[in-house]
Enzyme design. Structure first.
Site, PDB file in Angstrom:
ATOM      1  N   LYS A 220       7.479   7.907 -13.946  1.00 51.98           N
ATOM      2  CA  LYS A 220       7.445   6.639 -13.213  1.00 51.98           C
ATOM      3  C   LYS A 220       7.926   5.548 -14.145  1.00 51.98           C
ATOM      4  CE  LYS A 220       5.967   5.358  -9.057  1.00 51.98           C
ATOM      5  NZ  LYS A 220       5.876   6.175  -7.844  1.00 51.98           N
TER       6      LYS A 220
HETATM    7  P1  NAD Z   1       6.847  -2.178  -0.770  1.00 47.96           P
HETATM    8  O1  NAD Z   1       7.190  -3.077  -1.885  1.00 47.96           O
HETATM    9  O2  NAD Z   1       7.913  -1.839   0.220  1.00 47.96           O
HETATM   10  O3  NAD Z   1       5.577  -2.741   0.030  1.00 47.96           O
HETATM   11  C1  NAD Z   1       4.389  -3.085  -0.622  1.00 47.96           C
HETATM   12  C2  NAD Z   1       3.496  -3.776   0.402  1.00 47.96           C
HETATM   13  O4  NAD Z   1       2.227  -4.011  -0.186  1.00 47.96           O
HETATM   14  C3  NAD Z   1       4.026  -5.149   0.842  1.00 47.96           C
HETATM   15  O5  NAD Z   1       3.808  -5.308   2.235  1.00 47.96           O
HETATM   16  C4  NAD Z   1       3.156  -6.121   0.059  1.00 47.96           C
HETATM   17  O6  NAD Z   1       3.023  -7.384   0.682  1.00 47.96           O
HETATM   18  C5  NAD Z   1       1.839  -5.358   0.055  1.00 47.96           C
HETATM   19  N1  NAD Z   1       0.938  -5.813  -0.997  1.00 47.96           N
HETATM   20  C6  NAD Z   1       1.222  -6.052  -2.302  1.00 47.96           C
HETATM   21  N2  NAD Z   1       0.129  -6.497  -2.933  1.00 47.96           N
HETATM   22  C7  NAD Z   1      -0.867  -6.516  -2.024  1.00 47.96           C
HETATM   23  C8  NAD Z   1      -2.233  -6.884  -2.064  1.00 47.96           C
HETATM   24  N3  NAD Z   1      -2.797  -7.318  -3.204  1.00 47.96           N
HETATM   25  N4  NAD Z   1      -2.978  -6.773  -0.932  1.00 47.96           N
HETATM   26  C9  NAD Z   1      -2.415  -6.341   0.215  1.00 47.96           C
HETATM   27  N5  NAD Z   1      -1.124  -5.991   0.315  1.00 47.96           N
HETATM   28  C10 NAD Z   1      -0.360  -6.076  -0.787  1.00 47.96           C
HETATM   29  O7  NAD Z   1       6.296  -0.840  -1.460  1.00 47.96           O
HETATM   30  P2  NAD Z   1       6.216   0.622  -0.830  1.00 47.96           P
HETATM   31  O8  NAD Z   1       7.411   1.380  -1.279  1.00 47.96           O
HETATM   32  O9  NAD Z   1       5.884   0.539   0.614  1.00 47.96           O
HETATM   33  O10 NAD Z   1       4.992   1.235  -1.645  1.00 47.96           O
HETATM   34  C11 NAD Z   1       3.649   1.015  -1.232  1.00 47.96           C
HETATM   35  C12 NAD Z   1       2.750   2.047  -1.908  1.00 47.96           C
HETATM   36  O11 NAD Z   1       3.188   3.366  -1.569  1.00 47.96           O
HETATM   37  C13 NAD Z   1       2.758   2.006  -3.436  1.00 47.96           C
HETATM   38  O12 NAD Z   1       1.499   2.391  -3.904  1.00 47.96           O
HETATM   39  C14 NAD Z   1       3.766   3.078  -3.798  1.00 47.96           C
HETATM   40  O13 NAD Z   1       3.585   3.579  -5.109  1.00 47.96           O
HETATM   41  C15 NAD Z   1       3.441   4.116  -2.744  1.00 47.96           C
HETATM   42  N6  NAD Z   1       4.506   5.078  -2.480  1.00 47.96           N
HETATM   43  C16 NAD Z   1       5.751   4.664  -2.137  1.00 47.96           C
HETATM   44  C17 NAD Z   1       6.730   5.609  -1.867  1.00 47.96           C
HETATM   45  C18 NAD Z   1       8.111   5.221  -1.402  1.00 47.96           C
HETATM   46  O14 NAD Z   1       8.877   6.114  -1.049  1.00 47.96           O
HETATM   47  N7  NAD Z   1       8.466   3.960  -1.367  1.00 47.96           N
HETATM   48  C19 NAD Z   1       6.441   6.978  -1.993  1.00 47.96           C
HETATM   49  C20 NAD Z   1       5.148   7.355  -2.333  1.00 47.96           C
HETATM   50  C21 NAD Z   1       4.188   6.403  -2.571  1.00 47.96           C
END
Ligand code: NAD
Length: 554
Positions: free
Chosen positions: A239
């Site tokens: 990561k």
């Molecule tokens: P993103 O940046 O697209 O979205 C993140 C979201 O979280 C946004 O809506 C943001 O406003 C919200 N957020 C941030 N801080 C916050 C808080 N303090 N309280 C409430 N909401 C908050 O990111 P993503 O790609 O959707 O990733 C989200 C999670 O999923 C992360 O933990 C990431 O590691 C995990 N994840 C993502 C993927 C992927 O393919 N993108 C795969 C596996 C896991």
């Protein structure tokens, strides 16, 4: 009260100094910045707490929280205000400052304060104080290790492998300069942590966020190793990210930051060595910039066979059908499996989502297609709810024209964080950041299932409470693995110069996740453990088998 002051002097000399220092700085900051907002929160808090008698944390800023404490102690109790916060609200305090409840309308406390700084407000009949605390950030990596150790103990993991997996393999930190639009130069710090490549090349996302640090990236890299092992793909775990707030930069600045970061990482990434992908605040466009920069650094003859250096690329730049929605799609396939086992009708289900970015918004939209009703959503801009249901497609349209935020959405009522967490729904999908379900918020939940879209959304206290409350969990390393599975499909397509149809991608994803779900549930029954420990056992068993066959060099 005198006992309190004595105890502070005796037991917490250094804390007192910290508190005093912080107070001076805080007083200055308060004079300069919006003192009214804090005052209002403090007064509301005081009234609420006088009614309930419970200590309560009120978010004020990202870092500082305002806590109203009705001091319950008598003279026989020895507590400083910092200790009171820790023991009463379950918050691990990094530093704190006492505030006078009476003079919060002033920028600086002008009333006489007892020595040591604990304020006893004379206007209220009970002993009271408000305290601003900076909670100690829970080490996410410590959480991963605790989860790992629990599973390793249960299954009797090989002791050598245990030592190896408790550590990361490589940790790269790069500081690099980037020219801003106004010609200023800013320095950035980027990270890439590679946990394990026993099963295949390192694989994992890149995150752009102010909270990115080596502890967080270590944890996220470690989770990636388990995730790839559970879904049986030939990848290890890694990561990375940059410590910054991307909302502060223009698109051209983000492009230069991304390209310079890629250049700084150099040979630490590579199509057969370590393959980044999108994560929080990164997307297909950022992957395309990484691809282009990386390809510019390899000889022209090698470019065509290097396009799999990143996944999550735009379709036009070698991406895969279905990658954008893959994590959300995977969550929904797994929720369907969970529902099928329990004969639970998802067309009648209600759900709530935290985080409405890539993962949260796709999961929400795909749940709608099953007939389920979205009751509440929270993102970094606040929370909204509507008992009649929020249309996730309409909300997604609004968010795309509102800088990615749900704030101000006209189709639902704004609510505070506690109300959001207390929404009565069948399923909660946390899809934001780590440690959101903790000792406090877990107790607010009124759901049957937590389907962890985010990585590490539940801390150790939160986990124990979910178990105590009989709330089922689809753990992150299983539940959000759809993203890495379709990243693997993209990597394979690039290597073979193929392009698969969406139906083929979805069918293959579905098959892998159904198998992984069955293995985890089976391990939960065999070892009589919770689903998180079971998911670890599945992952560690696969790693142990490979390790025993390969041995260790030399
Ligand atoms: P993103 O940046 O697209 O979205 C993140 C979201 O979280 C946004 O809506 C943001 O406003 C919200 N957020 C941030 N801080 C916050 C808080 N303090 N309280 C409430 N909401 C908050 O990111 P993503 O790609 O959707 O990733 C989200 C999670 O999923 C992360 O933990 C990431 O590691 C995990 N994840 C993502 C993927 C992927 O393919 N993108 C795969 C596996 C896991």
């Amino acid at each position: 009260m005198s006992t309190v002051l004595d105890s502070r002097k005796k037991k917490s000399g250094s804390r007192s100094r910290t508190a005093t220092r912080t107070k001076t700085r805080a007083a200055r900051t308060r004079t300069e910045q919006k003192p009214r907002a804090r005052t209002a929160a403090g007064v509301v808090a005081a009234r609420t707490e006088r009614e309930t008698g419970e200590p309560k944390l009120i978010n004020r800023s990202k870092e500082w929280k305002l806590l109203y404490v009705p001091y319950p102690f008598d003279d026989s109790m020895k507590m400083t205000s910092g200790h009171a916060v820790e023991s009463m609200a379950g918050v691990e305090v990094e530093t704190y400052k006492d505030l006078c409840l009476n003079c919060q309308k002033e920028d600086v406390c002008t009333l006489p304060r007892p020595e040591g700084g604990v304020w006893r407000c004379e206007q209220f009949e009970q002993r009271t104080a408000t305290i601003e605390v900076r909670p100690r950030r829970t080490s996410v990596h410590e959480n991963v290790l605790a989860q790992f150790n629990r599973a390793a103990d249960t299954m009797g993991l090989d002791s050598n492998l245990r030592k190896i997996l408790a550590k990361t393999t490589n940790e790269t930190v790069v500081n690099f300069p980037v020219k801003m639009d106004d010609n200023r130069v800013e320095m950035f710090t980027g990270y890439r942590v590679q946990h394990c490549n026993l099963l295949g090349p390192f694989k994992g996302g890149l995150r752009y966020h102010p909270a990115v640090d080596v502890d967080e990236v270590r944890a996220l890299a470690t989770w990636m190793t388990w995730k790839s092992a559970i879904v049986d793909i030939p990848f290890g775990g890694a990561k990375g990210g940059i410590q910054m707030d991307p909302s502060k930069y223009s698109s051209s600045e983000l492009e230069r930051i991304t390209r310079r970061f890629t250049y700084a990482l150099g040979n630490n990434i590579g199509p057969e060595y370590d393959i980044p992908a999108p994560d929080v605040n990164t997307n297909a466009q950022i992957m395309a910039w990484i691809l282009d920069t990386y390809l510019s650094t390899v000889p022209p003859q090698e470019r065509q066979r290097s396009t799999h250096v990143v996944t999550g690329k735009p379709l036009e730049a070698g991406g895969s059908a279905g990658r954008e929605k893959a994590t959300g799609q995977g969550i929904v396939y797994l929720i369907q499996e969970w529902a099928r086992e329990r004969r639970f009708d998802l067309s009648e289900a209600t759900y709530m989502v935290q985080g409405f970015g890539n993962v949260g918004s796709w999961a929400a939209r795909l749940m709608k297609r099953l007939g389920a009703k979205l009751l509440a959503v929270e993102d970094v801009s606040g929370a909204i709810c509507d008992p009649k249901g929020i249309d996730p497609d309409e909300l997604a349209k609004y968010v795309s024209g509102n800088k990615g935020l749900i704030g101000g959405y006209p189709g639902a009522r704004p609510v505070d964080r506690e109300t959001f967490f207390r929404t009565k729904a069948d399923i909660f999908i946390p899809a934001a950041l780590e440690n959101q379900i903790n000792g406090q918020t877990a107790r607010w939940l009124k759901v049957k299932l937590v389907a962890e879209g985010a990585n590490g959304p539940t801390d150790l206290n939160g986990d124990a409470i979910l178990q105590e409350m009989d709330i089922e969990v689809l753990p992150d390393i299983l539940c959000n693995s759809g993203g890495v599975v379709v990243s693997y499909f993209e990597w394979l397509q690039n290597k073979r110069s193929e392009s698969w149809e969406l139906e083929e991608v979805d069918a293959k994803l579905h098959k892998r996740l159904v198998n992984a779900f069955a293995k985890v549930m089976n391990a939960a029954r065999t070892y009589n453990v919770d689903t998180r420990t079971a998911a670890y056992i599945v992952a560690l068993t696969r790693l142990e088998t490979a390790y025993k066959k390969r041995g260790i060099f030399p």
